[in-house]
Write a protein that holds these residues in place. Structure first.
Motif, short mmCIF file in Angstrom:
data_model
loop_
_atom_site.label_atom_id
_atom_site.label_comp_id
_atom_site.label_asym_id
_atom_site.label_seq_id
_atom_site.Cartn_x
_atom_site.Cartn_y
_atom_site.Cartn_z
N UNK A 20 -75.31 49.95 -18.48
CA UNK A 20 -74.37 51.44 -18.66
C UNK A 20 -72.95 51.08 -17.90
N UNK A 21 -72.25 51.04 -18.15
CA UNK A 21 -70.86 51.33 -17.44
C UNK A 21 -70.52 52.02 -16.40
N UNK A 22 -70.43 51.43 -15.37
CA UNK A 22 -69.92 52.51 -14.02
C UNK A 22 -68.97 52.44 -13.71
N UNK A 23 -67.94 53.78 -13.56
CA UNK A 23 -66.64 54.30 -13.08
C UNK A 23 -66.31 53.18 -12.72
N UNK A 24 -64.66 53.57 -12.39
CA UNK A 24 -64.06 52.48 -11.25
C UNK A 24 -64.06 53.12 -10.34
N UNK A 25 -64.14 52.59 -9.14
CA UNK A 25 -64.10 53.48 -7.88
C UNK A 25 -62.55 53.76 -7.80
N UNK A 26 -61.26 52.54 -8.59
CA UNK A 26 -60.36 52.46 -7.74
C UNK A 26 -59.36 53.78 -9.12
N UNK A 27 -60.34 54.35 -9.57
CA UNK A 27 -59.43 55.00 -10.74
C UNK A 27 -60.72 56.48 -10.55
N UNK A 235 -57.06 69.15 -13.72
CA UNK A 235 -56.54 68.51 -15.44
C UNK A 235 -56.82 66.45 -15.36
N UNK A 236 -56.02 66.06 -14.30
CA UNK A 236 -55.99 64.82 -14.49
C UNK A 236 -57.73 64.70 -13.99
N UNK A 237 -58.32 64.77 -13.37
CA UNK A 237 -59.73 64.56 -13.12
C UNK A 237 -60.41 64.47 -14.71
N UNK A 238 -59.86 65.51 -15.05
CA UNK A 238 -60.98 66.69 -17.04
C UNK A 238 -60.57 64.37 -17.38
N UNK A 239 -59.27 64.44 -17.31
CA UNK A 239 -58.80 63.53 -19.22
C UNK A 239 -59.45 62.15 -18.58
N UNK A 240 -58.74 62.09 -17.27
CA UNK A 240 -59.63 60.64 -16.28
C UNK A 240 -61.08 60.53 -16.73
N UNK A 247 -64.35 55.82 -23.88
CA UNK A 247 -64.46 53.60 -24.21
C UNK A 247 -64.09 53.48 -22.81
N UNK A 248 -65.37 53.67 -21.69
CA UNK A 248 -65.99 53.00 -21.21
C UNK A 248 -64.77 51.61 -20.55
N UNK A 249 -65.19 50.53 -21.56
CA UNK A 249 -64.82 49.00 -21.37
C UNK A 249 -63.15 48.85 -21.09
N UNK A 250 -62.52 49.86 -22.40
CA UNK A 250 -61.50 49.61 -22.25
C UNK A 250 -60.78 50.52 -20.84
N UNK A 251 -61.38 51.24 -20.54
CA UNK A 251 -60.96 52.32 -19.38
C UNK A 251 -61.73 51.81 -18.29
N UNK A 253 -60.70 48.04 -18.20
CA UNK A 253 -60.13 47.09 -18.43
C UNK A 253 -58.67 47.69 -17.26
N UNK A 254 -58.50 49.07 -18.15
CA UNK A 254 -56.92 49.60 -17.34
C UNK A 254 -57.50 49.63 -15.69
#
Length: 360
Positions: A20-27, A235-240, A247-251, A253-254
């Motif tokens: 399962x893809x993990x949400x990036x710490x930096x994000x 709003x920023x948190x919800x959008x991210x 698309x976890x993979x692209x997110x 990678x960003x």
């Protein structure tokens, strides 16, 4: 041998693709206090773990899981339930240590991600500590040990969500192991010890009850997280989050460059931690703050010194500044103050007030 090694690598990379893809710490937006406490404990695990208290839905679990993804891979002995380090006897399981002492140099070694063990609320002591098969021990004369969650957490992270709802006795067991780095199981006169070095992270919601003060005191740092009130930030948190779910993979990678930069920063800080100095004068002032706040014991002094050094290492410096101490001291002391039921002021603010009084 190379063929089997490459097969192992292929299996590991396939497993990584399917997990399962993990949400990036930096994000993770905001919650800087919680993120800093977690990073400092990664740099110096001897700080003693983090207690994260805050409202529901503030990203406590997400942040802890993101932290694991950020950590460097470790060398482990293949098939060992204790994640034994092939080079350090202090974190070797009993069998691996025995083989090393007998001169066995052919231990199969691989690299693995640092493990994060989730402790379920309904876990029994046997599930946590492991069990000894008494029947097998008596009939076959061998110490048949079934490792528990503490064995799995060795060299990793042990995460207890809703720690304030966990049985006090179990919390005591966890804190003892976290402090000593060892777990001992005794049954019917048979005793087995194994290394259990992990970073203990607990989280909870204050509305569901507080931990007893003597248990709270055993956590190195205490981070408070609150619901973000700024509408733009929400709003920023919800959008991210929506972008990640789409698309976890692209997110991921960003955020690759930011994640890599943070990984290098952590790695460098861990290497340089031993060289960081703190002036005697600053140490005296830290102890004066603890003394004047009537903090029981010396854990507050020790943790504040360690956390300030870890922060200096994270910032790439070799000496601690007053600003470093000001940043970490509320998290190191706020949960150690004696509670006054009539006091409405946040204990972190009391610590900061006393800090500026002593350090000015």
């Amino acid at each position: 041998m190379p063929a089997s090694a490459s097969a192992q690598e292929a299996t590991a990379s396939a497993a990584k693709e399917t997990q399962r893809p993990v949400y990036p710490f930096a994000a993770i937006v905001g919650q800087d206090e919680m993120k800093l406490c977690l990073l400092l404990n990664v740099i110096d695990p001897k700080i003693g773990g983090v207690m994260i208290m805050g409202d529901r839905g503030t990203g406590k679990s997400t942040t802890v899981r993101s932290l694991v993804d950020l950590l460097p891979d470790i060398r482990v002995v293949v098939g060992d339930p204790f994640n034994s380090d092939p080079d350090d006897p202090e974190v070797m399981g009993p069998e691996v240590r025995q083989r090393v002492l007998q001169g066995d140099t052919g231990l199969p070694v691989t690299t693995a991600k640092i493990t994060m063990v989730d402790l379920p609320l309904g876990a029994t002591e046997d599930r946590v500590c492991g069990t000894i098969d008494i029947e097998k021990a008596l009939t076959e004369g061998v110490k048949a040990f079934e490792p528990g969650l503490l064995a799995k957490a060795n060299r990793g992270i042990l995460y207890v969500d809703e720690v304030n709802l966990l049985d006090d006795h179990l919390v005591d067991v966890l804190l003892d192991s976290a402090a000593s780095g060892w777990n001992t199981v005794e049954r019917e006169g048979i005793s087995i010890s194994h290394p259990a070095r992990f970073i203990l992270i607990g989280s909870g919601n204050p509305e569901e009850g507080e931990l007893r003060p003597q248990l709270l005191d055993r956590f190195g740092m205490h981070a408070q997280v609150g619901t973000v009130r700024d509408a733009e930030l929400r709003v920023k948190i919800v959008e991210e989050r929506a972008r990640f779910d789409r698309d976890p993979k692209t997110f991921r990678e960003s955020y690759h460059d930011e994640q890599e930069k943070l990984q290098q920063q952590i790695s460098s800080a861990r290497s340089n931690l031993g060289a960081v100095q703190i002036d005697h004068d600053l140490r005296v002032k830290i102890s004066k703050v603890c003394s004047e706040l009537n903090v029981d014991g010396l854990r507050g002094d020790i943790v504040t010194n360690r956390a300030a050094k870890a922060l200096a290492a994270l910032k790439g410096r070799d000496s601690v500044t007053v600003e470093d101490i000001a940043t970490v001291i509320p998290n190191c002391l706020r949960h150690r103050l004696r509670k006054d039921p009539l006091e409405s002021i946040d204990s972190g603010l009391l610590v900061i007030e006393k800090f500026y009084e002593v350090f000015s």
